[in-house]
Every structure is written in structure tokens, then in C-alpha cells.
Design an enzyme around this catalytic site. Structure first.
Site: not given
Length: 738
Positions: A520, A653
Site C-alpha cells: 500500500s 489492497d
């Protein structure tokens, strides 16, 4: 009571309307058969009404001699004679040239103008009246350039201010009005047009070459300066299209400086779009760039996005950051810092922005400067450090807070002796109760309450052992792995740590590590390292990203994030365009059950983990190969955090399965080395070995790997057990896919 008050006001207005001696009224000449004619000029007659002892001025209709309009009814003969003389000299060109004048409403307007502006010529009156036929009358044509009035303005000036393009055409074409004539303030027709509301008037004026376009008035302002001052963006655009010059100096500088002074963003943007060099122009008084004049974050950001030099200095040596600090403009300070302003720049008298900030009661501004690298021990030309200036602040609360903060970040409390002050009187000899010279160790930092300023002492630490031997060369026997966690804007903590490591080692992060893994926000930083972006630059980028991307409510729009990533990494840059160091980003493949971890790489994946399930299930589409994978898409996929951003295709994610990518990265390195060994039996591959864990949980790990022949890897192996710890890893790690 309010109703009765309004009723009284209404009745009073009506009474005044009918009692107004200058109210125009239609009359019949038969009503004046018994009245005496006192004066007569053309169609105007002054009559004395014997019955009520008044003097009436009547305009006889040219179309019907038996009817007319009473223009006034006065009780004083002297007043009647004065007004009759004024009317008789001004009215004839109007009723002679246009029948529109012979209406009660038009006559009322015209007679009011005559009384209210006694110095105006008939042409001035014609402009305000707005009847085009009148401008063909010879007398009105003859006064087209007259300036003999209280303002010294011509009829053309009035037409421009009124914004009447039709009347303007009549004046220029039929009356031959001159456009370069100035009024008492030195203003031309272009100045007046800017003050109006019709850009078309400026366009008409600009069709004819005229010096008035760039004429300065008595205040030194050109029409372009004036338009910027008034914030009239469309007027600025038209003036520039008419070739108005941007390089004429006014009292406050060029027009761009005027736009910045009055915070007129649209006007400034227009000027820059027409002449990009104006962004670097210096004003004559201070030698300052437009950025020095920025009064808010919006104006500063606009200039910086267009390439303004953030560290440009004025004649006194101050940068825009110095000025923003002196003016206590915290929002400007933050924008300048995030765009790379030098927090340690020395300005007038050797003062840094931190020196200047000490005199402001703004703790957040001081913290921001320190976080962005301002040195707390730098002396100015007078030998004063920021701490010494802070110790002289009269406000006790402010002084205590600043000195406590400076002590926390390790400021030097040993002040130089001040000339003319005895040892007994100097601060060093008589310490302030809140300013002890005892440089005790700062309190222990709690990881549960970690703030950016708590990280600053790290940069003063001794170089760690692993850094001393980390300079990349062919003889080095170990590789280094950097793992970066996810966490959104918390990536600023990672950035500060990496800045401290870079400062301690004197080596860029890219040259310290051979492998970089990220999830991320950590993935974005990993890509930044890959593309040689400094951590100081990324610190500013993250603050800008906070303002540009995280706007509104969740889930945030994906467009600003994608545009941001394209701008930073390029719209067409591929993952394999840069080979070293090797980088892997985690992502979650959500098109299968259970979801699986995917690594975005800048190298080819080991053969043993290349999507084996895709061969078994034709419904599973294989991921894009590294050579075809766009960098910005990889970053977008790794950061598609649920509830924050929408999925990027089938990717979510990477933090859903590997927010801390350490074990997955070590497993990847092991598989990579095993693949190298299989391809080269004689052995030049690399095996990993477990070194020392140097970070806290969730804080990222630094590992070393050793050349071939070192033994088993501590990462995952085929039976799913850790070979060193002999424990099963978490399920999210066991589902490792290439």
C-alpha cells in the site's frame, strides 16, 4: 408598528414624487392661454402662471404644436431663468435628432442628467441617455473629445465605463473619438473599460492600435494592473489578447505581482498562460518573485505547480518561506515546505526561517520547520541560535513551550557570550528556570504515542553497524532487504526513519538495499526508492497527496489518486524499466476463493510460483507480466484499501493479506535464489539466512542475505513450515502466489 412605518415612508415617497418641481408632465398649450411668455428659445417656452404665481418651462412638441411637456414648475423667477437657460442650451440636439426623446420617461432622465451634471457637454449626456440617433447630430459630434468637466473625462470614457458597445461604435466611427485621451487621473478609455462589466468594449477598443492600451495612470497602473487589482479575470484575458504588455512596471511590480498581492488567482493564471516567464519576474521595490507575494496556500500552490522557483531570493536574500514565516502565514509555510522549500535557507542577517518563527506565537509552524529539516543550532550573523532567540521571548507560556520543544529535539544550549554583556549577566551564567543548561537525555519515546518530531534525534545517532558495511560494491558478501508496511498517511513515519538513515549513512536509500518490499503506502515508497526519488522529496509529496487525494468522504474518488500516481511515476512507465534494486509490491487477487497474495515485481517471478492455478482454471486470468505492468497501476492496486478506495479491477489492497510484507519478501527471495541455483547448477545463486530483526511489529524489517551455500532459508518452504522456528506461518502467508 413596522407596517405603519413602511406605510408612512411610502406615502412620503409618493408625496415627494408629485411635489417634485422638476417632474416632467404632459400638458396642453391651451392651459397656458392666460399665462405670460417670459422667454422663448426654439421649442422651449418659459411661462409665468399668474393664477398660482409660478414659472413653468414647456417643451412644445415638434409634431403637435398644441401639446408639449412641462419640464419644471418653480416659484422663484431667478431659479426658473437659470434652469431655462441650461435646458435651452442642452436640449435642442436631442429633440432635433430623435423622436425617442419626446417621451415623458426619456425627458425625465435627460433633464435629471442636465441638472446633475452641469459641466457635461451634450455628447456626455448623449452617452448616458443611450440613444444612437443623437450621435449623428453635428453639435454632438463636435464635442466628442471634450474634457472640460469635473472628471476631465471624454464621452468615450463614459461609454467604456457604462459598457455600452453600441454607443462606443457610434463614438469611434461617426464622432471620431480619440482613444488615447486621458482624464484628470491619467486614465484612458481602456482604464474605464476595465472598470465596466462588458469585455466586448475592450475587444472593440483593442481592434485599433492605441498607446492607451499600455498607458499608466497617475498611480502608475496600466489597464492590466487595474484589472488584476479588481480581480476581473475576463478583462485580463481580453487585454492580453489585445497584446497588453505584461512587463510594464507599476508601483508594486508587474501585473503578476498585483494579482498576487490581491490574491486574484484567475488573473495570475491568465498572465502566466500568456507569458510563462512572468512567474520568475522580480518587483522593483523588494526584488521579490510572485511567490514572495503569495498570501494564501492556494496562490502559492498555483505558482509552484507551474514551476516557480521555491527558493528564489529577494534583494535582501529572503526566500518566500522567510516571508511567509514573518507574515505568520502557516498555510503558505506548509505548501512551500511540501514543495521542497529549504527550511535551513539563510536570509537577511543570516536568519533561517526557524529564527524568524521564534518570534511568532505559532508552535505548529515551528514544529513544521523542524520536521522538514530546519537546523536548531544554526547561528545567524549576530551569533544567535533559534534557542537563544526563544529564550528572550517575554510571553512565559510561549517561551516555555518553545524551549521544551527545542530541548526535545536536541538543541545546543551553550550560548556564545554576547558582546557587552558580562559573564554574570549572560544566559549561560544565569539559566532561565525553564531553560536549564543540563542536557539530560530526552524522555523515553512511547511507540503508542509516536510523533514526527520524536524521530528527529535519530538523525544524530551513531551509524548502525549494518550501514557501515552497506556500501554497494562487488565484494560485499550480503544483500539487504527493506520492508515497508502499509498505513496510508502514516507512511510519513517511515519516510522520517529513512531520512534519518540516509543522513546517518550519507547514502541514498536506493543504494543501501538490494531488495525493497512494500504494501500500500509502503509500496508507493518502494517505487519512489526504485525511481531514485529522495525521501525528503517524498515527505513533501505525502503532504501534498493528503490535500489532493484524501478529499471529501470515504470512499475517496480514485481519479485524484490515479492522476497523482501518473504524475509521480509516469503514465507509461513499466515495472521493469528500472532493474535495481529489486522491488516487490503486495496486492490481493480477489477474483478467486480464497483470495490470494500477488507480488508486483520489476523482475521475472521464479518459475516455481508463476500462477499455477491459472493453468488449472481457465476462468482465472493470469496477472500482467512485469515487462507489461504499468508502475502507476501496480501502486494503485497495492493501495486499493476497502472503504478508502474502490478496487482496481480485481485487485484489492495488499494489506488484507500482508500489511507487513517481511515474511513474504523473504520467501520470494528464497524462491528466487533456488530458481537461480536450478538454472545454474555450478552455483552463483543466493540463499537467505535469518539475521537480526531490527524493527518493531508493524514497523518494517531489515534483513541480510548471504551468497550460495549458506544453508536453508528462514522463509516458507514447500511443507508450509518455517525451517528455523519449526512453526507454521500465518495462513495469509501460506497462500503465497507469484
Amino acid at each position: 408598528m413596522q407596517f405603519f412605518g413602511r406605510l408612512v415612508n411610502t406615502l412620503s415617497s409618493v408625496t415627494n414624487l408629485f411635489s417634485n418641481p422638476f417632474r416632467v408632465k404632459e400638458v396642453s398649450l391651451t392651459d397656458y392661454t392666460s399665462s405670460e411668455r417670459v422667454r422663448e428659445e426654439g421649442q422651449l417656452i418659459l411661462l409665468q402662471n399668474v393664477s398660482n404665481r409660478t414659472w413653468d418651462c414647456v417643451l412644445v412638441s415638434p409634431r403637435n404644436p398644441q401639446s408639449g411637456f412641462r419640464l419644471f414648475q418653480l416659484e422663484s423667477e431667478a431659479d426658473a431663468l437659470v434652469n431655462f437657460q441650461q435646458y435651452s442650451s442642452q436640449l435642442p440636439p436631442f429633440y432635433e435628432s430623435s423622436v425617442q426623446v419626446l417621451h415623458m420617461e426619456v425627458l425625465q432622465h435627460l433633464t435629471d442628467l442636465i441638472r446633475n451634471h452641469p459641466s457635461w457637454t451634450v455628447t456626455h449626456l448623449a452617452v448616458e441617455l443611450g440613444i444612437r440617433e443623437c450621435f449623428h447630430h453635428s453639435r454632438i459630434i463636435s464635442c466628442a473629445n471634450n474634457t472640460e468637466n469635473e472628471e476631465g473625462c471624454t464621452p468615450l470614457h463614459l461609454a467604456c465605463r457604462k459598457g455600452d458597445s453600441e454607443i462606443l461604435v457610434e463614438l469611434v466611427q461617426y464622432c471620431h473619438a480619440q482613444m488615447d485621451v486621458t482624464d484628470n487621473k491619467g486614465e484612458t478609455a481602456f482604464h474605464y473599460a476595465v472598470q465596466g462589466d462588458n469585455p466586448q468594449v475592450l475587444q472593440l477598443l483593442g481592434k485599433n492600435a492605441s498607446a492607451g492600451l499600455n498607458q499608466v495612470n497617475n498611480q502608475g497602473l496600466t489597464p492590466l494592473h487595474l484589472a488584476c487589482q479588481m480581480g476581473k479575470q475576463e478583462m485580463v484575458r481580453v487585454l492580453l489578447l489585445c497584446n497588453a504588455r505584461c512587463n510594464i512596471m507599476g508601483p508594486g511590480g508587474f501585473p503578476i505581482h498585483t494579482a498576487m498581492k490581491y490574491s486574484q488567482k484567475g488573473c495570475a493564471e491568465m498572465i502566466i498562460s500568456m507569458d510563462s516567464n512572468q512567474i520568475h519576474s522580480k518587483d522593483p521595490r523588494y526584488g521579490a518573485s510572485p511567490l514572495h507575494w503569495a498570501k494564501n496556500a492556494e496562490m502559492a500552490r498555483m505558482l509552484l505547480k507551474r514551476g516557480c522557483d521555491v527558493d528564489s531570493t529577494s534583494a535582501s536574500g529572503n526566500t518566500a518561506l522567510h516571508v511567509a514565516v514573518m507574515r505568520n502565514r502557516f498555510d503558505c509555510v506548509m505548501v512551500l515546505l511540501t514543495y521542497g522549500a529549504n527550511a535551513g535557507a539563510r536570509g537577511e542577517h543570516g536568519n533561517t526561517p526557524l529564527h524568524l518563527a521564534m518570534s511568532k506565537d505559532n508552535m505548529e509552524m515551528v514544529k513544521a520547520l523542524i520536521v522538514f529539516g530546519a537546523e536548531v543550532d544554526t547561528p545567524n550573523d549576530f551569533g544567535e541560535t533559534p534557542a537563544l532567540i526563544a529564550s528572550k521571548i517575554s510571553k512565559l507560556i510561549t517561551r516555555k513551550a518553545l524551549l521544551t520543544l527545542l530541548k526535545t529535539v536536541g538543541a545546543d544550549y551553550h550560548f556564545p557570550l554576547i558582546q557587552g554583556v558580562s559573564t554574570e549577566q549572560s544566559p549561560a551564567a544565569s539559566p532561565h528556570p525553564f531553560f536549564s543548561l543540563d542536557r539530560t537525555q530526552p524522555p523515553a519515546i512511547s511507540l503508542n504515542n509516536l510523533e514526527l518530531q520524536d524521530l528527529m534525534p535519530i538523525s544524530r545517532a551513531r551509524k548502525p553497524a549494518f550501514i557501515l558495511s552497506s556500501m554497494r560494491d562487488e565484494k560485499r558478501s550480503h544483500d539487504h532487504l527493506l520492508c515497508l508496511d502499509g498505513g496510508g498517511v502514516k507512511g510519513l513515519v517511515i519516510i522520517q526513519l529513512l531520512i534519518a538513515i540516509e543522513k546517518a549513512s550519507g547514502v541514498a536509500t536506493k543504494d543501501l538495499f538490494d531488495w525493497v518490499a512494500g504494501t500500500s503506502t509502503g509500496g508507493i515508497l518502494a517505487l519512489a526508492i526504485l525511481h531514485s526519488k529522495s525521501m525528503a522529496y517524498m515527505r513533501g509529496v505525502y503532504f501534498r497527496m493528503k490535500d489532493e487525494v484524501f478529499r471529501g468522504s470515504r470512499p475517496y474518488e480514485s481519479g485524484p489518486l490515479e492522476e497523482f500516481l501518473k504524475r509521480e511515476f509516469g503514465e507509461h512507465t513499466k515495472m521493469t524499466d528500472v532493474k535495481k534494486p529489486k522491488v516487490m509490491l503486495t496486492g490481493t487477487l480477489s477474483d478467486r476463493q480464497p483470495a490470494e497474495l500477488h507480488l508486483f515485481r520489476n523482475y521475472d517471478a521464479p518459475e516455481a510460483i508463476r500462477e499455477p492455478r491459472c493453468n488449472q482454471n481457465i476462468n482465472l486470468k493470469p496477472p500482467t507480466q512485469p515487462a507489461d505492468q504499468l508502475v502507476w497501476r501496480a501502486a494503485r492496486s497495492s493501495g486499493a484499501a476497502p472503504t478508502y478506495f474502490r478496487p482496481n479491477g480485481r485487485f484489492l489492497d495488499g494489506g488484507l493479506l500482508a500489511n507487513n510484507p517481511t515474511l513474504d519478501a523473504m520467501t520470494e527471495i528464497h524462491e528466487y535464489n533456488q530458481d537461480m541455483i536450478r538454472k545454474q547448477p555450478l552455483g552463483t545463486g543466493q540463499d537467505c539466512f535469518w539475521s537480526q530483526r531490527t524493527g518493531q511489529d508493524g514497523g518494517g524489517l531489515l534483513h541480510r542475505s548471504r551468497r550460495a551455500g549458506c544453508g536453508p532459508c528462514p522463509g516458507l518452504v514447500r511443507d508450509g513450515r518455517h525451517p528455523v522456528l519449526q512453526t507454521k506461518p500465518p495462513a495469509r502467508v501460506r497462500h503465497h502466489a507469484g
